[in-house]
Design a protein around this motif. Sequence first.
Motif, mmCIF file in Angstrom:
data_model
loop_
_atom_site.group_PDB
_atom_site.id
_atom_site.type_symbol
_atom_site.label_atom_id
_atom_site.label_comp_id
_atom_site.label_asym_id
_atom_site.label_seq_id
_atom_site.Cartn_x
_atom_site.Cartn_y
_atom_site.Cartn_z
ATOM 1 N N ARG A 88 49.340 36.112 12.520
ATOM 2 C CA ARG A 88 49.692 36.335 11.117
ATOM 3 C C ARG A 88 48.714 35.604 10.198
ATOM 4 N N VAL A 89 48.457 34.338 10.539
ATOM 5 C CA VAL A 89 47.510 33.551 9.735
ATOM 6 C C VAL A 89 46.122 34.163 9.817
ATOM 7 N N GLY A 90 45.720 34.601 11.014
ATOM 8 C CA GLY A 90 44.411 35.213 11.171
ATOM 9 C C GLY A 90 44.251 36.461 10.333
ATOM 10 N N LEU A 91 45.287 37.302 10.280
ATOM 11 C CA LEU A 91 45.222 38.508 9.454
ATOM 12 C C LEU A 91 45.145 38.151 7.975
ATOM 13 N N THR A 92 45.938 37.176 7.550
ATOM 14 C CA THR A 92 45.892 36.758 6.144
ATOM 15 C C THR A 92 44.516 36.218 5.792
ATOM 16 N N ASP A 93 43.934 35.395 6.671
ATOM 17 C CA ASP A 93 42.583 34.864 6.420
ATOM 18 C C ASP A 93 41.569 35.995 6.289
ATOM 19 N N ALA A 94 41.657 36.976 7.193
ATOM 20 C CA ALA A 94 40.693 38.079 7.164
ATOM 21 C C ALA A 94 40.848 38.905 5.895
ATOM 22 N N LEU A 95 42.078 39.138 5.459
ATOM 23 C CA LEU A 95 42.285 39.902 4.228
ATOM 24 C C LEU A 95 41.854 39.101 3.003
ATOM 25 N N ASP A 127 39.375 37.030 2.988
ATOM 26 C CA ASP A 127 37.922 37.170 2.977
ATOM 27 C C ASP A 127 37.521 38.545 2.463
ATOM 28 N N ALA A 128 38.285 39.580 2.836
ATOM 29 C CA ALA A 128 37.962 40.931 2.377
ATOM 30 C C ALA A 128 38.110 41.054 0.869
ATOM 31 N N VAL A 129 39.076 40.355 0.300
ATOM 32 C CA VAL A 129 39.277 40.378 -1.148
ATOM 33 C C VAL A 129 38.319 39.418 -1.850
ATOM 34 N N GLY A 130 37.849 38.394 -1.149
ATOM 35 C CA GLY A 130 36.950 37.415 -1.748
ATOM 36 C C GLY A 130 37.662 36.255 -2.385
ATOM 37 N N VAL A 131 38.791 35.852 -1.810
ATOM 38 C CA VAL A 131 39.559 34.749 -2.390
ATOM 39 C C VAL A 131 38.750 33.454 -2.464
ATOM 40 N N PRO A 132 38.037 33.032 -1.403
ATOM 41 C CA PRO A 132 37.267 31.778 -1.509
ATOM 42 C C PRO A 132 36.226 31.809 -2.621
ATOM 43 N N ALA A 133 35.494 32.925 -2.738
ATOM 44 C CA ALA A 133 34.456 33.022 -3.769
ATOM 45 C C ALA A 133 35.062 33.033 -5.162
ATOM 46 N N LEU A 134 36.162 33.732 -5.314
ATOM 47 C CA LEU A 134 36.803 33.785 -6.620
ATOM 48 C C LEU A 134 37.427 32.440 -6.977
ATOM 49 N N GLY A 135 37.945 31.748 -5.961
ATOM 50 C CA GLY A 135 38.475 30.413 -6.229
ATOM 51 C C GLY A 135 37.386 29.469 -6.695
ATOM 52 N N GLU A 136 36.230 29.549 -6.038
ATOM 53 C CA GLU A 136 35.107 28.704 -6.448
ATOM 54 C C GLU A 136 34.638 29.063 -7.852
ATOM 55 N N ALA A 137 34.571 30.363 -8.153
ATOM 56 C CA ALA A 137 34.167 30.786 -9.490
ATOM 57 C C ALA A 137 35.145 30.292 -10.534
ATOM 58 N N MET A 138 36.444 30.386 -10.225
ATOM 59 C CA MET A 138 37.452 29.928 -11.167
ATOM 60 C C MET A 138 37.336 28.422 -11.401
ATOM 61 N N GLU A 139 37.042 27.678 -10.346
ATOM 62 C CA GLU A 139 36.866 26.229 -10.481
ATOM 63 C C GLU A 139 35.692 25.909 -11.375
ATOM 64 N N ASN A 140 34.572 26.620 -11.197
ATOM 65 C CA ASN A 140 33.380 26.363 -12.017
ATOM 66 C C ASN A 140 33.616 26.722 -13.478
ATOM 67 N N VAL A 141 34.263 27.866 -13.704
ATOM 68 C CA VAL A 141 34.553 28.271 -15.076
ATOM 69 C C VAL A 141 35.509 27.281 -15.731
ATOM 70 N N PRO A 177 37.212 48.013 1.570
ATOM 71 C CA PRO A 177 37.964 48.798 2.560
ATOM 72 C C PRO A 177 37.480 48.572 3.987
ATOM 73 N N ALA A 178 36.168 48.457 4.174
ATOM 74 C CA ALA A 178 35.643 48.281 5.530
ATOM 75 C C ALA A 178 36.138 46.972 6.138
ATOM 76 N N GLU A 179 36.144 45.912 5.350
ATOM 77 C CA GLU A 179 36.597 44.621 5.855
ATOM 78 C C GLU A 179 38.108 44.632 6.104
ATOM 79 N N VAL A 180 38.842 45.334 5.247
ATOM 80 C CA VAL A 180 40.289 45.474 5.466
ATOM 81 C C VAL A 180 40.551 46.198 6.777
ATOM 82 N N ASP A 181 39.803 47.280 7.010
ATOM 83 C CA ASP A 181 39.960 48.032 8.269
ATOM 84 C C ASP A 181 39.629 47.158 9.474
ATOM 85 N N LEU A 221 46.292 49.946 1.144
ATOM 86 C CA LEU A 221 46.262 48.486 1.199
ATOM 87 C C LEU A 221 45.250 47.864 0.235
ATOM 88 N N PRO A 222 43.991 48.332 0.144
ATOM 89 C CA PRO A 222 43.039 47.704 -0.798
ATOM 90 C C PRO A 222 43.536 47.715 -2.232
#
Length: 567
Positions: free
Chosen positions: A295-302, A304-318, A367-371, A404-405
């Motif tokens: 379950r955790v692995g699927l959540t982590d992969a999704l 990453d597919a959405v870009g949560v880490p990158a968006l979190g970093e961007a939000m922190e910088n802004v 979509p490709a990463e979600v798949d 899903l996307p």
Amino acid sequence: MTPSIPAPAPAKPGLGSRLAALSRVVELGPGRVNPTLLGEAQQVLQRAGDRLKLSSEHTVVALAGGTGSGKSSLFNAISGLELSPTGVRRPTTARTHACVWGLEGAGPLLDWLQIQWRHRFARASALDKGDSQFHGLILLDLPDHDSIRALTDHEADRLIKIADLVVWVLDPQKYADASIHSRYVRELAGHDAVTVFVLNQADRLSREELAECVSDLTALLKREGLDNPMVVTTSAVTPGGADGLKAVIAAAVSRRRVAIRRLEADVERMARHLGPLMPPGEGTGVPAAVDAARRVGLTDALCDAVGVPALGEAMENVYAARSEDYVGWPYTRWLRRLGGDPLKSLRLGDLRQDIRELTAGTIGAQPAEVDNAIDALADGLSVGMHDAWRAGLRQAARSRAAELPGVLSEEMAQAAPRLDRVPGSWRLLKAWQYLLVVLFVFGVAWMGTALLDGVLGLMRMPAALSAFGDAKMLPWAGVTAVAALGLGLVSAVVGRNLVVTGASSERERLERDMRRRIGQVAENMVIAPVEQELRRHHEFYTAMRTLRGPQAKPGFRFTPAGQSAPR
């Protein structure tokens, strides 16, 4: 020596539980099991249900055979009456005839067998009641299985499938007839206890020829898959020539268990046919639910597919960049504004635009990463599955992959904070900094006044403000200016530290909220259908194990006298 009827190895526990298991297999099998097999299993269940509702005090024994085998003569010899027509030129049985020993309760069973009323006969003499060895017997003379009439051929096939005990009547010249072996005998594996092979017309052979024919027929039947075939020799025209077969039938009738054994044999046959779906050890390592790690692995992969880490970093910088308008030392901030947009100085590129697009709900998951994330989950869970179930699990995992996307993007948009949100602490720090700016300006102005009036005498302060022009106040004015400047710089450093800590906390809160939302979406749209398929798989193989039962143990042979001896 009196012939004996073979009994199977001890019945696998609980015919009822095995029928229930077969019913569950039929219920869970569509899409995973060959439809033909499911249809056969459904027929077995239907026959079993019908037979168990009918008289258990009666045993249905069917005489089957080809044209000219002499089964009608045997039927008459056993019944003691000329009930079934025989002939010389074309001895063919066109309709099933039934002879009943003990009419009470036999009517519904004969109706189920679809025996016409005019072809039902009863043995109702005093010798056939009470302790008669045949009491409870329903003896059928079936139409010839090789009849040229399609109707009677179908009737023979139908009754062979539902009779409690089938007696195959063969003649010495056609006992190896391919039509019997290809259409019937090969399907009788496991039915040894409810099948008897009669080598009729034994009077036409010498003792040596008869022994050779019996040996050859037995070997042929074993090659066809019957482990312990029973072969009886008879002669319908010789006095006492059918006594051996009568003893076998009497032993079966007295046990009152042949109907159950027939059903057990039918269930066992279905278990063998379904066996390739469950090779030894198959399905044992497949989980019945999705474990926490996956379950955790699927959540982590999704994520990453959405870009949560990158968006979190961007939000922190802004977050940190925008704080400059509130918590930085105003003089430093004014100087930076002369150099352009502070976001550009942070080299954030298009991150601000990304954040704006995020709040507008226009950023989508890949979509490709979600798949790939979904496929990885399905592949990990399907190890050890049969190919049909593996494909079914993948199909279940991808059942909502197309939408899903979009759902993930909507959840991200709802989780993203407003860019114009200003914490109250920032406003307090800004007010404090501007107070210090005013105090610094006041200190500098005081120093200038004291220097011009009290030291140089170049100006004269009004009497009400003469104290500010006193040269003695010059040190105090300097202390005021320096203190305001120092406090401002210290406040800027403290504020910056608070902003950094707040930005990190804001990022963690944002990512935690996004992970929670994405995890819930994954649970509803991926995990739920996958676990439904896993439960179906688990229940199917649980039913299959019950259906197959334990390995058979050495059985017994029932003699006509009712005694048993180890085989």
